[in-house]
Design an enzyme around this catalytic site. Structure first.
Site, PDB file in Angstrom:
ATOM      1  N   ASP A  15       0.929  -1.125   0.029  1.00 53.84           N
ATOM      2  CA  ASP A  15       0.103  -0.226  -0.138  1.00 53.84           C
ATOM      3  C   ASP A  15       0.944   0.913  -0.025  1.00 53.84           C
ATOM      4  O   ASP A  15       2.080   1.324   0.164  1.00 53.84           O
ATOM      5  CB  ASP A  15      -0.854   0.016   1.024  1.00 53.84           C
ATOM      6  CG  ASP A  15      -1.881   1.697   1.241  1.00 53.84           C
ATOM      7  OD1 ASP A  15      -2.384   1.503   0.439  1.00 53.84           O
ATOM      8  OD2 ASP A  15      -1.472   1.982   2.183  1.00 53.84           O
ATOM      9  N   SER A  16       0.292   2.157  -0.462  1.00 54.00           N
ATOM     10  CA  SER A  16       0.970   3.607  -0.135  1.00 54.00           C
ATOM     11  C   SER A  16       1.436   4.129   1.454  1.00 54.00           C
ATOM     12  O   SER A  16       1.736   4.883   0.941  1.00 54.00           O
ATOM     13  CB  SER A  16      -0.058   5.027  -0.700  1.00 54.00           C
ATOM     14  OG  SER A  16      -1.230   4.912  -0.261  1.00 54.00           O
ATOM     15  N   CYS A  78      -4.148  -1.700  -2.479  1.00 56.15           N
ATOM     16  CA  CYS A  78      -4.321  -0.703  -2.522  1.00 56.15           C
ATOM     17  C   CYS A  78      -5.575   0.244  -3.899  1.00 56.15           C
ATOM     18  O   CYS A  78      -4.840  -0.164  -4.827  1.00 56.15           O
ATOM     19  CB  CYS A  78      -3.484   0.331  -2.047  1.00 56.15           C
ATOM     20  SG  CYS A  78      -2.982   2.212  -2.665  1.00 56.15           S
ATOM     21  N   GLU A 163      -3.300   9.160   8.109  1.00 55.30           N
ATOM     22  CA  GLU A 163      -1.897   9.064   7.796  1.00 55.30           C
ATOM     23  C   GLU A 163      -1.716   9.564   9.239  1.00 55.30           C
ATOM     24  O   GLU A 163       0.026   9.480   9.567  1.00 55.30           O
ATOM     25  CB  GLU A 163      -1.676   9.051   6.748  1.00 55.30           C
ATOM     26  CG  GLU A 163      -2.103   8.931   5.879  1.00 55.30           C
ATOM     27  CD  GLU A 163      -0.966   6.993   5.080  1.00 55.30           C
ATOM     28  OE1 GLU A 163       0.589   7.668   5.903  1.00 55.30           O
ATOM     29  OE2 GLU A 163      -1.481   6.209   4.816  1.00 55.30           O
ATOM     30  N   CYS A 197     -11.098   2.761  -0.749  1.00 59.49           N
ATOM     31  CA  CYS A 197      -9.675   2.751  -0.059  1.00 59.49           C
ATOM     32  C   CYS A 197      -9.810   2.289   0.742  1.00 59.49           C
ATOM     33  O   CYS A 197     -10.627   2.733   1.681  1.00 59.49           O
ATOM     34  CB  CYS A 197      -9.717   4.453  -0.066  1.00 59.49           C
ATOM     35  SG  CYS A 197      -8.126   5.143   0.775  1.00 59.49           S
ATOM     36  N   HIS A 199      -6.937   2.756   3.331  1.00 67.54           N
ATOM     37  CA  HIS A 199      -7.592   4.143   4.490  1.00 67.54           C
ATOM     38  C   HIS A 199      -9.083   3.841   5.298  1.00 67.54           C
ATOM     39  O   HIS A 199      -9.161   4.078   6.597  1.00 67.54           O
ATOM     40  CB  HIS A 199      -6.590   5.287   4.198  1.00 67.54           C
ATOM     41  CG  HIS A 199      -5.672   5.242   3.869  1.00 67.54           C
ATOM     42  ND1 HIS A 199      -5.436   4.559   2.820  1.00 67.54           N
ATOM     43  CD2 HIS A 199      -4.935   5.764   4.607  1.00 67.54           C
ATOM     44  CE1 HIS A 199      -3.408   5.230   2.610  1.00 67.54           C
ATOM     45  NE2 HIS A 199      -2.979   5.345   4.107  1.00 67.54           N
TER      46      HIS A 199
HETATM   47  N1  DGL Z   1      -4.777   3.369   1.006  1.00 61.08           N
HETATM   48  C1  DGL Z   1      -4.955   3.815  -1.060  1.00 61.08           C
HETATM   49  C2  DGL Z   1      -5.979   3.320  -1.374  1.00 61.08           C
HETATM   50  O1  DGL Z   1      -6.993   1.947  -0.936  1.00 61.08           O
HETATM   51  C3  DGL Z   1      -4.616   5.098  -1.333  1.00 61.08           C
HETATM   52  C4  DGL Z   1      -4.609   6.125  -0.433  1.00 61.08           C
HETATM   53  C5  DGL Z   1      -3.181   7.254  -1.242  1.00 61.08           C
HETATM   54  O2  DGL Z   1      -2.379   7.559  -0.730  1.00 61.08           O
HETATM   55  O3  DGL Z   1      -3.642   8.544  -1.601  1.00 61.08           O
HETATM   56  O4  DGL Z   1      -6.316   4.010  -2.218  1.00 61.08           O
END
Ligand code: DGL
Length: 279
Positions: A15-16, A78, A163, A197, A199
């Site tokens: 993931d990012s 992600c 984050e 997403c 997150h």
């Molecule tokens: N967690 C990531 C997703 O599912 C992206 C978050 C990001 O880096 O903007 O899209």
């Protein structure tokens, strides 16, 4: 990168940043027997507002690193990377890097379940600006369920809130309410909302608080975990290449202490972390 070995190894989860930990924990609940390497590109997060070219390049670097570390199978945990990089990696990079390895995303497993959840056939997607702009959700949903109407809503402030450890803080309420309101204003028949997403499950208590009763909220973790389980049972040659020790190694592109402090709040356990460089 040539001549990668076909020795067994851990499953890679990328993931990012920290968001993929929500997917990893559901995968580990469903498939505790395997070894895993989690890689968060925390130094370059967020990906959501970045261009196609940059997300593809960063994701390709991460996949190469996980291959170098011995992963036969990598999950892009992600949505932004799945939307902007998965297809190019599968079609252009894998045949050259190592055709025997696999890279899978999170959008398809999420979409597959939606037809059975919505009754009104009006579905909303909350995701990063990049995922919404890519149109990946409408494209994938319409392949399987052409009768479903989909509205997307970008939530650019949600990833930075998560984050920065503000998901439970009072400041998050405003933006949670704002994006939900903007989505539902587009179509009042929406009865199902995908959290597109990884997150966003960290904001789930607030999302449930501001989502009108009767709307199904669909996080992805369990759907991705079930889909991986199913994939491994259908691909015994890949299953045999995934080592079974029940371990998880955590890697980040940022400072180790920073990752371990935040990751432990996501996972409710202390983790040992290793810093890696990409690119
Ligand atoms: N967690 C990531 C997703 O599912 C992206 C978050 C990001 O880096 O903007 O899209």
């Amino acid at each position: 990168m040539q001549n990668l070995s076909s020795l067994p190894g851990p499953i890679g989860v990328f993931d990012s940043g920290y968001g993929g930990l929500t997917i990893l924990s559901k995968i580990r609940e469903a498939l505790p027997q395997y070894d895993y390497i989690y890689l968060g590109d925390n130094a370059r997060t967020p990906y959501g507002s970045r261009s196609f070219e940059i997300v593809y390049e960063f994701t390709r670097q991460a996949v190469c690193k996980l291959f170098e570390m011995g992963c036969p199978l990598v999950i892009l945990a992600c949505n932004t990377a799945s939307a902007k990089a998965l297809r190019s990696i599968q079609q252009h990079d894998l045949p050259r890097l190592d055709p025997a390895r696999r890279v899978l995303g999170v959008i398809r497993p999420t979409v597959e379940s939606i037809g059975a959840v919505t009754r009104s056939r009006h579905v909303g997607v909350l995701a990063t600006a990049g995922t919404i702009k890519s149109e990946s959700y409408p494209l994938e949903i319409h392949k399987l369920f052409p009768d479903i109407t989909i509205y997307g809503q970008a939530c650019p402030l949600w990833v930075p809130l998560v984050e920065n450890g503000e998901a439970q803080g009072p400041g998050a309420d405003y933006f949670v309410q704002k994006y939900i309101g903007e989505l539902l204003q587009k179509d009042d028949r929406i009865d199902t909302v995908i959290l597109g997403c990884t997150h966003y499950p960290l904001l789930l208590p607030k999302i449930r608080r501001y989502m009108p009763a009767g709307i199904n909220v669909v996080p992805q973790g369990e759907l991705v975990a079930d889909s991986l389980k199913n994939y491994l049972s259908r691909h015994p040659e890949m299953d045999a290449r995934c080592t079974r020790g029940g371990t998880c190694t955590y890697c980040t592109t940022e400072a180790e202490e920073k990752f371990s402090e935040s990751a432990s709040t996501f996972l409710n356990e202390a983790v040992t972390v290793r810093r890696v460089l990409l690119g």
